[in-house]
Design a protein around this motif. Structure first.
Motif, short mmCIF file in Angstrom:
data_model
loop_
_atom_site.label_atom_id
_atom_site.label_comp_id
_atom_site.label_asym_id
_atom_site.label_seq_id
_atom_site.Cartn_x
_atom_site.Cartn_y
_atom_site.Cartn_z
N GLY A 28 19.35 26.85 -19.69
CA GLY A 28 18.83 25.76 -20.49
C GLY A 28 19.05 26.06 -21.97
O GLY A 28 20.16 26.44 -22.35
N PRO A 29 18.02 25.95 -22.79
CA PRO A 29 18.21 26.15 -24.23
C PRO A 29 18.24 27.62 -24.63
O PRO A 29 18.40 27.94 -25.80
N PHE A 30 18.10 28.52 -23.67
CA PHE A 30 18.01 29.94 -24.01
C PHE A 30 19.35 30.65 -23.83
O PHE A 30 20.06 30.41 -22.86
N LEU A 31 19.67 31.51 -24.77
CA LEU A 31 20.75 32.47 -24.58
C LEU A 31 20.02 33.76 -24.21
O LEU A 31 19.32 34.34 -25.04
N LEU A 32 20.16 34.18 -22.95
CA LEU A 32 19.29 35.25 -22.47
C LEU A 32 19.52 36.58 -23.17
O LEU A 32 18.61 37.40 -23.26
N CYS A 33 20.72 36.80 -23.70
CA CYS A 33 20.95 38.07 -24.39
C CYS A 33 20.22 38.11 -25.72
O CYS A 33 19.95 39.17 -26.26
N ARG A 34 19.92 36.93 -26.27
CA ARG A 34 19.28 36.85 -27.59
C ARG A 34 17.80 36.46 -27.45
O ARG A 34 16.92 37.09 -27.98
#
Lengths: 270, 363
Positions: free
Chosen positions: A245-251
């Protein structure tokens, strides 16, 4: 960013189970990380993978990574002989909000290879044990032979200030413990839902049912934290693979609250 | 400040840029389309060419006024140079050397307003975070941009509805408007930076623009704005898409989508790349490469156990909700600039504005 770090040295490798190994890596300089963060480990010529740090955050000269051998890169890493140099970038990502949990009960829920990313949080909570009320660890694996850190689990079970419940999906003839899925353990332990905080890592299906069990007990959505997984290639919020979704999981992740994730993880193929 | 220059003046302008050490990148006719390529002079520009575009359709056509910039956006954008389709991130042998690019900075000629906005979007992605990309930074640094205000719009254009054109409003050193009617073939030039002023000062053919030329240029831009072939529905796209992640329209579009990824390759803002490590056969030399990836591939979402997004429905949803909604959460800007490339270059002619309209109409 891509090639400006000095290699680390593999000081020791320890086999945890048939397919899982813990690498003790020595950084060129003392290395500081927060529980829940990960590093990118590079097996020379084969590739790079994100691996959560599984050791004690107080230990800065030997950094542990517990790796399950499932693909080309993890296979090479698991087979690396001590003394070898390994490429490491990190630490990346968000961490377990241990401060949020202070003053109340802390419930830690792990499934399979989900225990290693939680172990730094367990060490940290035990180091500052007086900051929390009850401390609960719920852990499940497929079979008794897949259980990780069994010696440590036994020591933790012997403490009076830590509740440890372990379950397996399938027992064997020597197993006398729980058989069943991890979410079912939520109903077996005592805690104060209004002040409790939960951290969890495991297969998405396990986490969905665990969240449901916690919310039913009355734990608030914004005190339930999950560590999520998606394909990850750069760890620098550039390559686009780790989107959820709206998340970049690494960040923005891997650790996010259920309140942030609720809309997304109820969907298939997101 | 506004100037006017004729064809000869444009040639002087390009020569002045080369003189300053820039590598000129501009529109050229290649492979049956207007592409971006290296140019040396105004003679390389696509004089007298235009194009017709629609969903799944692109055709080059002749035009009789000899216009140099009389075409709509082609399949490529400055992304081809700033974020090349493949690049080496590092090599282990000889140790510690990264690939050095051709050191000359780029001068992009003929960049359209939607493309300026796309560059601004990629600047935020590649340079705006905690870990700026050194390759993009090296290519972007010092780039000189000669924009061109569009003299016409394609049937696939919708920049007006994305507030991204057709007039170049920021992000250029010089912006040209091509005038071909009464008064002869000439260009109105507006400077955007002190560097742009300096280059104009080195262009002997540049004269201060008359009010008549300035008015003519403004009229051309107004006419282009009125010609937009399409429009993105004026709704809150984030609310619309967040609220319709299980809308039946995703099944409908999935029945047409080939998941080929053309839209992501033609898109001037799509930035996903895959990283691959390779070695020589002896295992002594290693390098890490990156290349454009597309969220329409199965590999894009692969984690141990299999891809997360297996269906065409989930992959189209990922692309469109990312472009129009989640991008804003990630980078503080929309990922769409209304250039219409994804419509033109979709072999099935899927139209992003139509898909949004269908969901909006049934909400």
């Amino acid at each position: 960013m891509w090639a400006d770090t000095e290699p680390w040295r593999l000081a020791a490798a320890r086999r945890e189970s048939a397919d899982t190994v813990t690498l003790g890596l020595e950084p060129p300089a003392p290395f500081v990380f927060d529980p829940g963060q990960f590093n990118m480990l590079y097996a020379a010529g084969i590739g790079e993978v994100p691996i959560s740090i599984s050791g004690d955050p107080g230990q800065r000269t030997r950094i542990l990574h517990t790796i399950r051998d499932v693909g080309a890169v993890t296979h090479a890493l698991c087979a690396t002989p001590p003394g070898t140099e390994i490429g490491v970038r990190g630490p990346y990502g968000s961490h377990w909000p241990l401060h949020t949990a202070e003053g109340g009960d802390l419930i830690i829920v792990a499934g399979g290879i989900g225990l290693p990313p939680l172990r730094p949080a367990i060490y940290q909570a035990l180091r500052h044990r007086d900051r929390y009320q009850r401390l609960v660890l719920l852990y499940g694996a497929r079979t008794p032979r897949d259980l990780l850190f069994t010696g440590e689990l036994a020591r933790w079970r012997g403490r009076f200030d830590l509740t440890v419940e372990v379950t397996v999906d399938v027992g064997d003839r020597d197993w006398r413990g729980n058989v069943g899925v991890v979410p079912d353990l939520i109903g077996r332990v005592t805690f104060e839902p209004g002040t409790a905080t939960a951290f969890m890592v495991g297969p998405e299906i396990m986490m969905r049912f665990t969240v449901r069990a916690l919310l039913e007990r009355g734990v608030p959505e914004d005190r339930v934290f999950l560590s999520m997984e998606r394909n990850m290639q750069c760890a620098a919020a550039l390559c686009g693979h780790c989107q959820l979704g709206p998340f970049l999981l690494c960040r923005d992740g891997p650790v996010l609250s259920y309140r942030q994730l609720a809309r997304w993880i109820s969907l298939r193929e997101i | 400040m506004r100037y006017v220059l004729d064809l000869g003046g444009l040639g002087q302008l390009l020569a002045a840029l080369r003189q300053r050490g820039f590598r000129l990148i501009g529109p050229v006719v290649a492979d049956g389309a207007i592409c971006y390529g290296e140019i040396t002079s105004a003679a390389d520009l696509p004089a007298g060419w235009t194009d017709e575009q629609d969903g799944g359709t692109y055709r080059l056509k002749r035009r009789d006024d000899g216009a140099l910039f009389g075409y709509n956006v082609g399949p490529q954008s400055p992304k081809k140079y700033l974020f090349p389709a493949s690049a080496t991130l590092w090599r282990s042998h000889p140790p510690g050397t990264a690939d050095t690019d051709d050191e000359k900075p780029f001068a992009f000629i003929g960049v359209r307003s939607c493309e300026l906005h796309a560059i601004a979007v990629q600047d935020r992605v590649f340079l705006g975070g905690q870990h700026p990309d050194p390759l993009y930074a090296a290519r972007r640094d010092g780039a000189f941009i000669v924009a061109v205000n569009c003299g016409q719009a394609a049937r696939t254009c919708f920049c007006v509805s994305m507030s991204a054109g057709p007039k170049a409003d920021a992000g250029f050193d010089l912006a040209l408007t091509e005038l071909t009617g009464e008064g002869g073939h000439r260009f109105l030039a507006e400077t955007g930076t002190p560097r742009g002023e300096e280059v104009i000062a080195d262009t002997p053919g540049a004269q201060p623009a008359s009010p008549r030329d300035a008015t003519a240029a403004d009229q051309i831009i107004e006419r282009t704005a009125a010609q937009m072939g399409r429009a993105m529905p004026a709704v809150d796209l984030r609310d619309l898409l967040y609220g319709n992640l299980e809308h039946p329209r995703w099944d409908d579009v999935a029945a047409r989508c080939l998941t080929c990824g053309n839209c992501t390759m033609a898109c001037p803002t799509c930035f996903c790349f895959s990283v691959e490590d390779v070695t020589d056969l002896a295992g002594r030399a290693a390098e890490r490469n990156r290349s454009w990836d597309s969220c329409f591939t199965l590999d894009h979402s692969y984690i141990h156990g299999g891809p997360v997004r297996t269906s065409a429905r989930s992959r189209y949803r990922q692309w469109m909700t990312h472009k129009l909604a989640t991008w804003t959460g990630q980078f503080g800007t929309s990922g769409c600039v209304g250039c219409g490339r994804c419509i033109t270059w979709c072999p099935a002619g899927i139209d992003i504005t139509e898909e949004v309209a269908a969901i909006a109409a049934d909400t």
